[in-house]
Design a protein around this motif. Structure first.
Motif, PDB file in Angstrom:
ATOM      1  N   LEU A 248       0.832  -1.216   0.000  1.00 15.33           N
ATOM      2  CA  LEU A 248       0.000   0.000   0.000  1.00 15.33           C
ATOM      3  C   LEU A 248       0.860   1.257   0.000  1.00 15.33           C
ATOM      4  O   LEU A 248       0.570   2.218   0.699  1.00 15.33           O
ATOM      5  CB  LEU A 248      -0.944   0.013   1.211  1.00 15.33           C
ATOM      6  CG  LEU A 248      -1.890  -1.185   1.356  1.00 15.33           C
ATOM      7  CD1 LEU A 248      -2.648  -1.105   2.669  1.00 15.33           C
ATOM      8  CD2 LEU A 248      -2.871  -1.238   0.200  1.00 15.33           C
ATOM      9  N   GLY A 249       1.921   1.227  -0.783  1.00 17.21           N
ATOM     10  CA  GLY A 249       2.760   2.411  -0.898  1.00 17.21           C
ATOM     11  C   GLY A 249       3.717   2.606   0.259  1.00 17.21           C
ATOM     12  O   GLY A 249       4.381   3.621   0.332  1.00 17.21           O
ATOM     13  N   SER A 250       3.791   1.654   1.180  1.00 18.76           N
ATOM     14  CA  SER A 250       4.685   1.757   2.354  1.00 18.76           C
ATOM     15  C   SER A 250       4.521   3.092   3.067  1.00 18.76           C
ATOM     16  O   SER A 250       5.496   3.684   3.510  1.00 18.76           O
ATOM     17  CB  SER A 250       6.154   1.589   1.946  1.00 18.76           C
ATOM     18  OG  SER A 250       6.367   0.279   1.510  1.00 18.76           O
ATOM     19  N   LEU A 251       3.310   3.605   3.149  1.00 21.82           N
ATOM     20  CA  LEU A 251       3.105   4.906   3.794  1.00 21.82           C
ATOM     21  C   LEU A 251       2.778   4.755   5.264  1.00 21.82           C
ATOM     22  O   LEU A 251       2.579   5.738   5.955  1.00 21.82           O
ATOM     23  CB  LEU A 251       1.988   5.675   3.092  1.00 21.82           C
ATOM     24  CG  LEU A 251       2.348   6.162   1.691  1.00 21.82           C
ATOM     25  CD1 LEU A 251       1.196   6.888   1.062  1.00 21.82           C
ATOM     26  CD2 LEU A 251       3.550   7.077   1.754  1.00 21.82           C
ATOM     27  N   GLY A 252       2.686   3.505   5.744  1.00 20.49           N
ATOM     28  CA  GLY A 252       2.455   3.311   7.164  1.00 20.49           C
ATOM     29  C   GLY A 252       0.987   3.367   7.538  1.00 20.49           C
ATOM     30  O   GLY A 252       0.114   3.044   6.731  1.00 20.49           O
TER      31      GLY A 252
END
Lengths: 267, 354
Positions: free
Chosen positions: A230-234
């Motif tokens: 998921l975009g590694s956005l946390g």
């Protein structure tokens, strides 16, 4: 000996001595002069600079000035070094398409040989960071875990902990590092392209740069055990995904259950 | 009475215009429960047995899924990555554990819901409300019992007992009040100072690079570069490092001196090298998203933006103060040193802040 001594006042004696001296000097020079390969190198180097000058005049001079002095549209290139040219042209950022908050990476239209010629020419303006050799950015030799720690100290604030990039002020952004080659990552740290600060060897030694390159490539290439990142956005994207799809599925099931009556007489 | 509803609009008056509206005598009467309707499972024994089998099947699937969970835990290696659409590359162990545990929990829930809807009684039941108050005689008995108890205890008669009891009860909460002392002591001047406060002109502290752990020299920090520093002597291995670095962290940048607009700030630096606190003055996030051409520093938490070329003035966002700056110079060996603390308390604003 006597013959020689008898002719020492001959009118041509001075000329003969002079010739001997010249021959001795030339011979000694030929024996002790620097190796011939260096001469060959410098001539190929000057050839590259000549070729680079032509490429520069066509692709770069309209903004950076005919002699790299810079202008209203582009900064001075004196002292940027070959590493900056290799990065900017190699990632397609230069020549820039249009002015704006930030020049984006795009398809590179130069061959590596042409980039090297351009770099040689621009490097001749003044001393600057030199493009790295293969050994300097060899990911196999870098320490991934040390690189991770350095990355989180120096790079993650803008480029995200997984190198996915992020927003900066007024339309500028730190690009994602997923598809950046090891050499270009190294050069970006050396030269500080656009608004990125530079990390010269004096504050980040070569070995640490190699560790960071190894970490960035490892993070980009290693598969994620958790599946979709998921975009590694946390927690922001992960929470949004959970609320929309997780809770959404539960609500859909509840509505489906309530919509189907168990009564014998359907109303 | 102009704000009263016009009487002509009320239903009774509509009849005169030819549109008859049926009006009950009491429009608020309780309509009662609708007649009970039976379910197929109530009247058809085969349907009931089928529903029973479905519920049992769901519970059985749940049991199998739990066994599957345990089996996957044993079988799958921890580092095996497989491709599963649409999740992409995912650890086979994670995927198997998640799916089986999800199925086990979902089937218990689905079985319970199906059971309640098809087989448990769904006859509507109404319980009438009753007054909460106890009957008169019960209340009288409680009051007389209480009076008798009070009389027997001697509470009213033995004043010494009563007063000491009240005293002891009143003092007990003091134990809790005393424990509130643990909230203190008051921070005093602690918020105003950091680890750099120990530096004096006679005994300066060197700035040490976070990357190399070596003292930083002025020539190491080139124009356009960014490096993080800590006071010399503060080691990552030392106790309390996290607390100390949360206040002492320094962000070093070098800006061409002619680009520095704020003169006091320029004079606190050395030849364009400026040392600012890395802690945002809004709520204390670490802040180092530095743009070397605009000299802006952006805070990732709430987008406060500081202009380092103008004394770290706030140019956007909620921060209330510029970033504190550390006065630096060089010693005889060219090392960067600090001779005092930051010029302002680091971190977020607080009540007593001057």
């Amino acid at each position: 000996m006597k013959k020689l001594s008898a002719r020492r006042r001959h009118p041509l004696a001075a000329l003969v001595v002079l010739l001997f001296a010249l021959a001795a000097t030339g011979g000694l020079y030929a024996a002790f002069a620097p190796a011939g390969t260096a001469q060959a190198d410098s001539s190929s180097q000057s050839l590259a600079i000549e070729e680079g000058k032509k490429l520069y005049a066509v692709g770069c001079s309209s903004c950076h000035g005919l002699n790299g002095q810079g202008g209203t549209d582009g900064p001075s290139l004196v002292g940027v070094g070959s590493a900056a040219v290799d990065f900017q042209v190699g990632t397609g950022r230069m020549p820039a398409q249009q002015p704006g908050a930030q020049v984006p990476a795009k398809k590179n239209i130069y061959s590596q040989a042409q980039i090297d010629q351009l770099a040689a020419y621009v490097a001749s303006f003044g001393p600057g960071p030199v493009a790295p050799t293969k050994d300097q950015y060899d990911t196999a030799k870098g320490d991934v875990s040390a690189g991770g720690e350095l990355f989180r100290t120096n790079c993650a604030q803008c480029h995200n902990f997984a190198g996915k990039g992020g927003a900066l002020t007024h339309g500028k952004y730190a690009p994602a590092l997923d598809n950046t080659s090891p050499k270009h990552i190294y050069e970006a740290m050396q030269t500080g392209p656009q608004n990125m600060p530079a990390f010269p060897d004096s504050v980040m030694p070569e070995k640490q740069k190699r560790d960071i390159v190894a970490f960035v490539r490892h993070t980009a290439e290693a598969p994620s055990p958790g599946g979709m990142d998921l975009g590694s956005l946390g927690p922001v994207t992960e929470g949004l995904f959970g609320w929309i799809f997780g809770l959404g599925a539960l609500i859909a099931v509840a509505i489906w259950v309530a919509a189907h009556t168990s009564k014998a007489k359907k109303s | 009475m102009s704000h009263d509803m016009s009487e002509e609009k009320l239903p009774e008056h509509r009849g005169s215009e030819g549109h008859e509206v049926a009006v009950h005598d009491d429009p608020f009467a309780d309509p009662g429960l609708p007649p009970h309707e039976v379910r197929r499972t109530d009247i058809d024994e085969r349907a009931a047995r089928r529903a029973e089998r479905q519920v049992a099947l769901l519970f059985t699937v749940s049991m199998l899924a739990t066994i599957g969970f345990i089996a996957s835990y044993v079988v799958f290696p921890i580092d095996q990555i497989v491709f599963i659409w649409p999740f992409g590359h995912v650890s086979s162990l994670n995927f198997a554990l998640g799916t089986t545990l999800g199925a086990a929990l979902f089937c218990i829930g689905a079985g319970a819901v199906h059971w309640a809807r098809t087989l448990m009684s769904d006859v509507e039941v109404a319980d009438e409300r009753h007054p909460i108050e106890a009957p008169e005689d019960v209340r009288a008995k409680v009051i007389s019992d209480f009076k008798a108890g009070a009389e027997e205890s001697g509470f009213g008669r033995r004043k010494l007992l009563r007063n000491t009891l009240i005293g002891s009860m009143a003092l007990v909460p003091l134990s809790g009040v005393v424990l509130l002392r643990d909230l203190g002591p008051l921070p005093g001047k602690k918020l105003e100072h950091t680890g750099w406060d120990a530096a004096t002109p006679a005994k300066p502290i060197k700035l040490v690079s976070m990357n190399t752990d070596e003292p930083l020299k002025a020539e190491d920090v080139t124009v356009g570069s960014l490096v993080f520093a800590k006071p010399q002597g503060l080691s990552e291995a030392s106790e309390g490092f996290q607390q100390a670095i949360a206040k002492d962290a320094v962000m070093l940048v070098r800006i061409a001196p002619e680009d520095i607009k704020d003169r006091p700030s320029r004079e606190m630096g050395f030849d364009g090298i400026l040392a600012f606190s890395k802690i945002c003055t809004h709520v204390g996030c670490p802040i180092s998203l530095y743009e070397q051409q605009t000299h802006h520093v952006l805070c990732p938490c709430h987008q406060s933006t500081f202009d380092l070329s103008d004394g770290a003035r706030v140019i956007f966002g909620p921060a209330g103060h510029p970033l504190p700056q550390l006065k630096i110079k060089t010693d005889a060996d060219g090392n960067l040193i600090a001779t005092g603390d930051f010029n302002a308390p680091v971190g977020p604003s607080y009540w007593e802040r001057a």
